[in-house]
Design an enzyme around this catalytic site. Sequence first.
Site, PDB file in Angstrom:
ATOM      1  N   CYS A  39     -63.603  -5.407 -67.447  1.00  0.00           N
ATOM      2  CA  CYS A  39     -64.121  -4.652 -68.575  1.00  0.00           C
ATOM      3  C   CYS A  39     -64.202  -5.482 -69.845  1.00  0.00           C
ATOM      4  O   CYS A  39     -64.933  -5.152 -70.749  1.00  0.00           O
ATOM      5  CB  CYS A  39     -63.244  -3.434 -68.830  1.00  0.00           C
ATOM      6  N   GLN A  54     -58.188 -27.023 -74.436  1.00  0.00           N
ATOM      7  CA  GLN A  54     -56.919 -26.304 -74.650  1.00  0.00           C
ATOM      8  C   GLN A  54     -55.738 -27.252 -74.823  1.00  0.00           C
ATOM      9  O   GLN A  54     -54.680 -26.849 -75.279  1.00  0.00           O
ATOM     10  CB  GLN A  54     -56.636 -25.359 -73.475  1.00  0.00           C
ATOM     11  N   GLY A 110     -66.776 -27.592 -78.255  1.00  0.00           N
ATOM     12  CA  GLY A 110     -66.278 -28.062 -76.969  1.00  0.00           C
ATOM     13  C   GLY A 110     -67.299 -27.839 -75.868  1.00  0.00           C
ATOM     14  O   GLY A 110     -67.475 -28.680 -74.982  1.00  0.00           O
ATOM     15  N   HIS A 142     -61.436 -26.014 -83.534  1.00  0.00           N
ATOM     16  CA  HIS A 142     -60.809 -24.751 -83.941  1.00  0.00           C
ATOM     17  C   HIS A 142     -59.642 -24.324 -83.059  1.00  0.00           C
ATOM     18  O   HIS A 142     -59.006 -23.305 -83.335  1.00  0.00           O
ATOM     19  CB  HIS A 142     -61.856 -23.636 -84.032  1.00  0.00           C
ATOM     20  N   THR A 178     -77.915 -34.398 -88.253  1.00  0.00           N
ATOM     21  CA  THR A 178     -77.061 -34.720 -89.396  1.00  0.00           C
ATOM     22  C   THR A 178     -75.629 -34.289 -89.111  1.00  0.00           C
ATOM     23  O   THR A 178     -75.392 -33.177 -88.635  1.00  0.00           O
ATOM     24  CB  THR A 178     -77.589 -34.015 -90.663  1.00  0.00           C
TER      25      THR A 178
END
Lengths: 394, 145
Positions: free
Chosen positions: A326, A180, A72, A202, A238
């Site tokens: 974090c 999404q 994507g 995916h 390819t």
Amino acid sequence: MKKIIYLDNAATTRTRPEVAEAMLPYFTEFYGNPSSVYDFSTPAKKAVQEAREIIAGSIGAQAREIYFTGCGTEADNWALKATADAYREKGNHIITSKIEHHAILHTCEYLEKHGFEVTYLDVDENGVVKLEQLKKMIRPTTILISIMFANNEIGTIQPIREIGEIAREHDILFHTDAVQAYGHLPIDVDALHIDMMSASGHKINGPKGVGFLYIRTGVKIRSFMHGGAQERKRRAGTENVPGIVGFGKAAQLAMPAMEERARCEGELRDYLMDRIMEEIPYTRINGDRTNRLPNNANFAFQFIEGESLLIMLDSKGICGSSGSACTSGSLDPSHVLLAIGLPHEIAHGSLRLTLSEENTKEEMDFVVDSIKEIVQGLRNMSPLYEDFMKKQER
Amino acid sequence: MYTEKVMDHFEHPRNVGEIENPSGMGTVGNAKCGDIMRIYLDIDENQIIRDVKFKTFGCGAAVATSSMATELVKGKSVQEAMKVTNQAVMEALDGLPPVKVHCSLLAEEAIHAALWDYAQKNGIEIEGLEQPKSDISEHDEDEEY
């Protein structure tokens, strides 16, 4: 292995066994290069074409308008950079939003360094782009509007048709990052006036390493990868034949099941959101309560920090994600959460859970019970909570 | 991502809590960048740290460094506590990921802030201790690490 409750389907999904099975022959049996002349490569060539037709059909496009990419992110990069290149003579202005994926935002920043001007539209408190602002920002030099279909963090769905109409009225190209949304929401590129669209395999139970860019016939977009004549000379290299076959299979399975799946995931997600909001005080839902991807839930728990929560959840086998600084390796929390107006300290306490049809109500109960316990434990450890409670007592 | 010791101190933090009428208390960090540490000290007349408690808002590393720092100063004299540097805390935890090193700095600062408060209250000077930049500091916000 301990039992895993996977609630990070916006990050990636399980490749369906039927998809993996469909791919296998293209590794070991039909491994010919689709560009070769001999008959042996015909099955590979045909399989790629079939996948292209399935995917084109799923968004109301023609097969020749689907260009397979490596992911994507590549599709986003291509759409932006190649449009900028091809339409440079018309203008140097691009409009996007503040809550795009980094594949768009960082590409825009790159273009800004190369003479382009980018307007980043604000969003409202639910994460919806402001259409009035969009109209005002259009200049004679605007060549592209790129607005995501649905947000990866908070799940908010954008008014794509309205944006498409505005773009069409002003003769500006409209690209949407639908990574999404594709396979989760119905999309018709003609009805929505979409000129270019990015998607990824995916995220819909297909394989990793494959995506596509839809480019409407007539859009002057140049090749991004230079080399061979693959993908109508626009994307050399390819073809990832097994990946493309898998993507096609995943789309074929996802499309007819979309409505039922959305209902199923939505019900479970609403149950999860309702229980959390009822049982955990000082919590908010980020993003629109209803106008959101059916499998997306995003919370902010006040007085705690998201990474701590994620690690604690992980020890119970629960996989989620957070917009806390974090988890991003920077000091700033998610740009999406800041754009919807969350203060830093609240954005740090965010948790995103994205469901699949494989999740169950029992799992949701375990997840809510776990979050309740962990959030309370972390709050008991939090100086912010201590100060807040002392203020309440006064 | 974290060492076993970090995970242990994160999942089972030592000395969490508050001390009523503490000899010294210090709070450092800020909510904006996602880490706040508060340390409470109970120091006896011989300048020995009898008890120490902490509260932390922050990531796994922030909680673990707070926990380890309290363990390292407990039972020590004020002078010995001054030697508990961020390096010492990190080593005791078998290391931290590079992006988390600033958490260990915060633990050292929190102890110093609490000691400063103690010194102020008692009108004493502690060798090597300087006034913390601010109680809830903003200064490390833009720090590159």
